[in-house]
Scaffold this active site. Structure first.
Site, PDB file in Angstrom:
ATOM      1  N   HIS A  60       0.853  -1.188   0.000  1.00  0.00           N
ATOM      2  CA  HIS A  60       0.000   0.000   0.000  1.00  0.00           C
ATOM      3  C   HIS A  60       0.889   1.238   0.000  1.00  0.00           C
ATOM      4  O   HIS A  60       2.110   1.137   0.153  1.00  0.00           O
ATOM      5  CB  HIS A  60      -0.978  -0.014   1.178  1.00  0.00           C
ATOM      6  CG  HIS A  60      -0.352   0.074   2.534  1.00  0.00           C
ATOM      7  ND1 HIS A  60       0.546  -0.844   3.022  1.00  0.00           N
ATOM      8  CD2 HIS A  60      -0.518   0.981   3.539  1.00  0.00           C
ATOM      9  CE1 HIS A  60       0.894  -0.511   4.254  1.00  0.00           C
ATOM     10  NE2 HIS A  60       0.282   0.590   4.596  1.00  0.00           N
ATOM     11  N   ASP A  64       5.606   4.384   5.159  1.00  0.00           N
ATOM     12  CA  ASP A  64       6.499   3.381   5.755  1.00  0.00           C
ATOM     13  C   ASP A  64       6.545   2.081   4.950  1.00  0.00           C
ATOM     14  O   ASP A  64       7.236   1.134   5.327  1.00  0.00           O
ATOM     15  CB  ASP A  64       6.145   3.120   7.230  1.00  0.00           C
ATOM     16  CG  ASP A  64       4.692   2.743   7.444  1.00  0.00           C
ATOM     17  OD1 ASP A  64       3.852   3.017   6.564  1.00  0.00           O
ATOM     18  OD2 ASP A  64       4.382   2.157   8.509  1.00  0.00           O
ATOM     19  N   HIS A  65       5.824   2.049   3.830  1.00  0.00           N
ATOM     20  CA  HIS A  65       5.870   0.884   2.940  1.00  0.00           C
ATOM     21  C   HIS A  65       6.273   1.250   1.515  1.00  0.00           C
ATOM     22  O   HIS A  65       6.498   0.363   0.694  1.00  0.00           O
ATOM     23  CB  HIS A  65       4.502   0.173   2.911  1.00  0.00           C
ATOM     24  CG  HIS A  65       4.125  -0.399   4.243  1.00  0.00           C
ATOM     25  ND1 HIS A  65       4.185  -1.736   4.536  1.00  0.00           N
ATOM     26  CD2 HIS A  65       3.730   0.225   5.391  1.00  0.00           C
ATOM     27  CE1 HIS A  65       3.827  -1.928   5.798  1.00  0.00           C
ATOM     28  NE2 HIS A  65       3.538  -0.753   6.332  1.00  0.00           N
ATOM     29  N   HIS A 268       6.212  -5.348  11.845  1.00  0.00           N
ATOM     30  CA  HIS A 268       5.478  -4.083  11.814  1.00  0.00           C
ATOM     31  C   HIS A 268       5.117  -3.636  13.234  1.00  0.00           C
ATOM     32  O   HIS A 268       4.002  -3.192  13.523  1.00  0.00           O
ATOM     33  CB  HIS A 268       4.213  -4.169  10.940  1.00  0.00           C
ATOM     34  CG  HIS A 268       3.733  -2.828  10.481  1.00  0.00           C
ATOM     35  ND1 HIS A 268       2.759  -2.123  11.148  1.00  0.00           N
ATOM     36  CD2 HIS A 268       4.113  -2.031   9.460  1.00  0.00           C
ATOM     37  CE1 HIS A 268       2.547  -0.965  10.522  1.00  0.00           C
ATOM     38  NE2 HIS A 268       3.356  -0.891   9.500  1.00  0.00           N
TER      39      HIS A 268
HETATM   40 ZN   LIG Z   1      -0.110   1.407   6.652  1.00  0.00          ZN
END
Ligand SMILES: [Zn+2]
Length: 301
Positions: A60, A64-65, A268
């Site tokens: 997504h 942070d990704h 995570h």
């Molecule tokens: Zn997220």
């Protein structure tokens, strides 16, 4: 099958914590999964050759990704890469990257292909002779997919000694490995089972981050060898899971149990916690084979 964790912490990069990114090595393919800020530095630190990465899967578009993606793409170009690069991710990812390239006067030295996703059903998005990749629709604050990587069945293992005893020409070895029987010139029939043994069963890896507890992914990931599932919080902070649309370690373990996964890797983590050990303790109350992801850690299954 090897999983190299480049980063596995939530929210922002910190001195010793990197946001989500990992490399899956499966049948000699290197898949980069998520690309938080600093991913290219983590690739270097973990000695993963940039040239080995031909496919990038983004779950997504939260920073942070995904905020490391433009860095990876432009660095590859500065190094003169010529091989095609494929990026899989939510609809909009192409516009995002092309806008950044255009406004920064950057370009690529290689073909960059985008595979934009918008379905809420699991779909096959990559397939070659050895590996197949499917989406795992997740539920988060923005459109999100996990990814299921499955090895295809391997060739049968040839018993060379036996083949030599029968005097079989080496040109038939490939046929034997693919399961064929052999008829010798003198009319003797040799069943494949005399010449080969079963290969190792194909392995599978499911990457699920970020998501709220979502039980309907269970049939998609049923019997998976390794499940990476986000566990942003511990149960004592479960009140945050609704608003942020994340999971607790206990919820991740419940998914692993229902899916009959062989192993669960947690990650995570919210950086509010001083230690990640309690995540393992909490998950192990309901699922035995729990591993803790951490930056720079490698898992081999
Ligand atoms: Zn997220």
């Amino acid at each position: 099958m090897k999983i190299i964790i480049l980063g596995c912490y939530a929210a922002t990069p910190r001195t010793f914590n990197n946001p989500t990114s990992q490399v899956l090595e499966m049948r000699n393919r290197f898949f980069l999964i998520d690309c938080g800020e600093g991913t290219q530095v983590q690739l270097r630190k973990n000695k993963i050759k940039f040239s080995k990465i031909n496919h990038i899967f983004i779950s997504h578009l939260h920073g942070d990704h995904s905020f490391g993606l433009i860095g990876v793409i432009t660095t590859f170009a500065m190094l003169g890469r010529e091989t095609d690069l494929h990026v899989y991710g939510p609809k909009g990812i192409k516009e995002l990257i092309l806008t950044q390239l255009r406004l920064s006067g950057s370009y690529t030295s290689y073909n960059l292909y985008f595979h934009e996703l918008e379905s809420n059903e699991s779909e096959v998005i990559f397939e070659d002779e050895k590996v197949i990749v499917k989406t795992i629709p997740l539920r988060h604050r923005v459109y999100t997919n996990g990814y299921l990587f499955q090895e295809k069945p391997k060739e049968r293992k040839l018993n060379k000694e036996k083949a030599e005893q029968y005097g079989i020409d080496t040109c038939y070895y490939q046929n034997i490995k693919s399961g064929k029987d052999i008829l010798l010139d003198d009319g003797q029939f040799i069943p494949n089972s005399d010449l080969t043994t079963d290969p190792e069963p194909p392995k599978s890896y499911a990457f699920c981050s970020d998501t709220i507890y979502k039980e309907d992914i269970v049939p998609i990931i049923k019997n998976v060898d390794v499940l990476y599932h986000e566990s942003t919080f511990l149960e004592k902070d479960a009140q945050y899971t609704e608003r942020t649309m994340h999971c607790t370690a206990k919820q991740a373990a419940a998914i692993a149990l229902k899916a009959n996964a062989k192993n669960l890797i947690l990650g995570h983590y919210s950086t509010r916690y001083g230690s990640i050990e309690p995540f393992k303790t909490e998950a192990q109350e309901i699922f035995p084979n729990v591993h803790l992801a951490d930056d720079g850690k490698e898992f081999e299954f």
